[in-house]
Design a protein around this motif. Structure first.
Motif, mmCIF file in Angstrom:
data_model
loop_
_atom_site.group_PDB
_atom_site.id
_atom_site.type_symbol
_atom_site.label_atom_id
_atom_site.label_comp_id
_atom_site.label_asym_id
_atom_site.label_seq_id
_atom_site.Cartn_x
_atom_site.Cartn_y
_atom_site.Cartn_z
ATOM 1 N N MET A 33 0.842 -1.199 0.000
ATOM 2 C CA MET A 33 0.000 0.000 0.000
ATOM 3 C C MET A 33 0.874 1.243 0.000
ATOM 4 O O MET A 33 0.560 2.230 -0.684
ATOM 5 C CB MET A 33 -0.936 -0.013 1.219
ATOM 6 C CG MET A 33 -1.936 1.113 1.237
ATOM 7 S SD MET A 33 -3.204 1.002 -0.045
ATOM 8 C CE MET A 33 -4.360 -0.098 0.719
ATOM 9 N N GLY A 34 1.969 1.197 0.739
ATOM 10 C CA GLY A 34 2.892 2.335 0.767
ATOM 11 C C GLY A 34 3.450 2.658 -0.604
ATOM 12 O O GLY A 34 3.589 3.829 -0.976
ATOM 13 N N TYR A 37 0.739 4.435 -2.570
ATOM 14 C CA TYR A 37 0.593 5.822 -2.140
ATOM 15 C C TYR A 37 1.773 6.683 -2.577
ATOM 16 O O TYR A 37 1.576 7.845 -2.944
ATOM 17 C CB TYR A 37 0.390 5.912 -0.619
ATOM 18 C CG TYR A 37 -1.060 5.865 -0.243
ATOM 19 C CD1 TYR A 37 -1.869 6.990 -0.357
ATOM 20 C CD2 TYR A 37 -1.643 4.681 0.206
ATOM 21 C CE1 TYR A 37 -3.212 6.950 -0.029
ATOM 22 C CE2 TYR A 37 -2.986 4.636 0.540
ATOM 23 C CZ TYR A 37 -3.761 5.770 0.420
ATOM 24 O OH TYR A 37 -5.085 5.732 0.738
ATOM 25 N N ARG A 38 2.989 6.140 -2.536
ATOM 26 C CA ARG A 38 4.148 6.925 -2.987
ATOM 27 C C ARG A 38 3.953 7.411 -4.427
ATOM 28 O O ARG A 38 4.239 8.572 -4.743
ATOM 29 C CB ARG A 38 5.441 6.112 -2.869
ATOM 30 C CG ARG A 38 6.152 6.326 -1.549
ATOM 31 C CD ARG A 38 7.546 5.745 -1.527
ATOM 32 N NE ARG A 38 7.607 4.307 -1.685
ATOM 33 C CZ ARG A 38 7.308 3.416 -0.752
ATOM 34 N NH1 ARG A 38 6.901 3.814 0.432
ATOM 35 N NH2 ARG A 38 7.409 2.129 -0.989
ATOM 36 N N HIS A 40 1.090 7.863 -6.026
ATOM 37 C CA HIS A 40 -0.013 8.827 -6.097
ATOM 38 C C HIS A 40 0.317 10.159 -5.420
ATOM 39 O O HIS A 40 -0.202 11.200 -5.826
ATOM 40 C CB HIS A 40 -1.286 8.229 -5.495
ATOM 41 C CG HIS A 40 -1.925 7.201 -6.370
ATOM 42 N ND1 HIS A 40 -2.718 7.523 -7.442
ATOM 43 C CD2 HIS A 40 -1.864 5.848 -6.350
ATOM 44 C CE1 HIS A 40 -3.122 6.423 -8.045
ATOM 45 N NE2 HIS A 40 -2.614 5.385 -7.395
ATOM 46 N N LEU A 41 1.158 10.116 -4.399
ATOM 47 C CA LEU A 41 1.461 11.333 -3.648
ATOM 48 C C LEU A 41 2.649 12.110 -4.201
ATOM 49 O O LEU A 41 2.883 13.254 -3.794
ATOM 50 C CB LEU A 41 1.716 10.989 -2.172
ATOM 51 C CG LEU A 41 0.507 10.463 -1.401
ATOM 52 C CD1 LEU A 41 0.926 9.977 -0.023
ATOM 53 C CD2 LEU A 41 -0.579 11.522 -1.310
ATOM 54 N N TYR A 48 3.429 9.517 2.764
ATOM 55 C CA TYR A 48 2.165 8.958 3.275
ATOM 56 C C TYR A 48 1.821 9.509 4.662
ATOM 57 O O TYR A 48 0.687 9.948 4.881
ATOM 58 C CB TYR A 48 2.237 7.427 3.257
ATOM 59 C CG TYR A 48 0.998 6.779 3.797
ATOM 60 C CD1 TYR A 48 -0.205 6.850 3.114
ATOM 61 C CD2 TYR A 48 1.022 6.111 5.013
ATOM 62 C CE1 TYR A 48 -1.361 6.275 3.617
ATOM 63 C CE2 TYR A 48 -0.120 5.517 5.517
ATOM 64 C CZ TYR A 48 -1.309 5.611 4.821
ATOM 65 O OH TYR A 48 -2.442 5.038 5.329
ATOM 66 N N TYR A 51 0.528 12.938 4.307
ATOM 67 C CA TYR A 51 -0.813 12.895 3.716
ATOM 68 C C TYR A 51 -1.862 12.605 4.793
ATOM 69 O O TYR A 51 -2.928 13.233 4.812
ATOM 70 C CB TYR A 51 -0.835 11.831 2.624
ATOM 71 C CG TYR A 51 -2.176 11.558 1.983
ATOM 72 C CD1 TYR A 51 -2.805 12.510 1.190
ATOM 73 C CD2 TYR A 51 -2.791 10.317 2.143
ATOM 74 C CE1 TYR A 51 -4.029 12.239 0.577
ATOM 75 C CE2 TYR A 51 -4.007 10.037 1.529
ATOM 76 C CZ TYR A 51 -4.625 11.001 0.763
ATOM 77 O OH TYR A 51 -5.822 10.724 0.155
ATOM 78 N N ILE A 122 -6.870 10.956 -5.351
ATOM 79 C CA ILE A 122 -6.016 9.923 -4.741
ATOM 80 C C ILE A 122 -6.818 8.741 -4.193
ATOM 81 O O ILE A 122 -6.476 7.589 -4.479
ATOM 82 C CB ILE A 122 -5.091 10.542 -3.673
ATOM 83 C CG1 ILE A 122 -4.050 11.393 -4.390
ATOM 84 C CG2 ILE A 122 -4.429 9.467 -2.813
ATOM 85 C CD1 ILE A 122 -3.137 12.175 -3.490
ATOM 86 N N VAL A 126 -6.141 4.870 -5.465
ATOM 87 C CA VAL A 126 -5.718 3.814 -4.543
ATOM 88 C C VAL A 126 -6.734 2.675 -4.544
ATOM 89 O O VAL A 126 -6.358 1.500 -4.562
ATOM 90 C CB VAL A 126 -5.501 4.380 -3.126
ATOM 91 C CG1 VAL A 126 -5.264 3.268 -2.112
ATOM 92 C CG2 VAL A 126 -4.329 5.366 -3.129
#
Length: 164
Positions: A33-34, A37-38, A40-41, A48, A51, A122, A126
């Motif tokens: 998941m990290g 997110y990396r 997308h962010l 994360y 965020y 986001i 995800v």
């Protein structure tokens, strides 16, 4: 939905294998998941944990560091460097509360509020990466929240059944 009390493992079941560990399934899913997110962010310039801080402040601006930490399950020693970095980025302010100088209030700047719009897609991105339907993701989230509640309650209990 209540988690059942586990039965003892089957005699042929080897509980001391990596694939048998619930903790490893959660840990490796967390790592995966990290990575999602990396990606997308990256466009927002946030990590994360940063965020997560922004999500809480977008919900409820003007929280104390303590309230923010409680919401995120983080202590102030972990949270303070995150907040300092977000402040250096111009996304929030940290000011002493007028009523109690021991408390630090965290408020969004105009840039911090504006970032919310850029973060709008986001959650959908995800969700797509999970391969879950929205209803399935809601069920999984509820089950994980229940697991967290049980685990947080377990830390107050003796570690070994013989100690109870």
């Amino acid at each position: 939905m209540s988690l059942p009390v586990p039965n003892l493992p089957e005699p042929s079941f080897d509980a001391l294998t990596l694939d048998a560990q619930l903790c490893f399934a959660l840990y490796s899913a967390h790592l995966a998941m990290g990575k999602v997110y990396r990606r997308h962010l990256a466009g927002l310039g946030l990590t994360y944990p940063q965020y997560l801080v922004m999500l809480v402040l977008w919900e409820s601006d003007g929280l104390t560091v303590t309230a923010l930490g409680d919401r995120l399950y983080l202590d102030s020693a972990t949270l303070t460097p995150l907040l300092k970095r977000l402040q250096a980025m111009g996304l929030l302010r940290r000011d002493r509360a007028h009523a109690d100088q021991r408390q630090v209030l965290v408020t969004l700047t105009q840039s911090g509020r504006a970032l919310r719009q850029r973060a709008h897609d986001i959650p959908q991105g995800v969700l797509c990466a999970t391969g879950c339907a929205p209803a399935q993701a809601r069920v999984l989230k509820a089950e994980l929240e229940e697991l967290r509640t049980h685990l947080l309650g377990a830390h107050r209990m003796p570690d070994h059944p013989a100690d109870r």
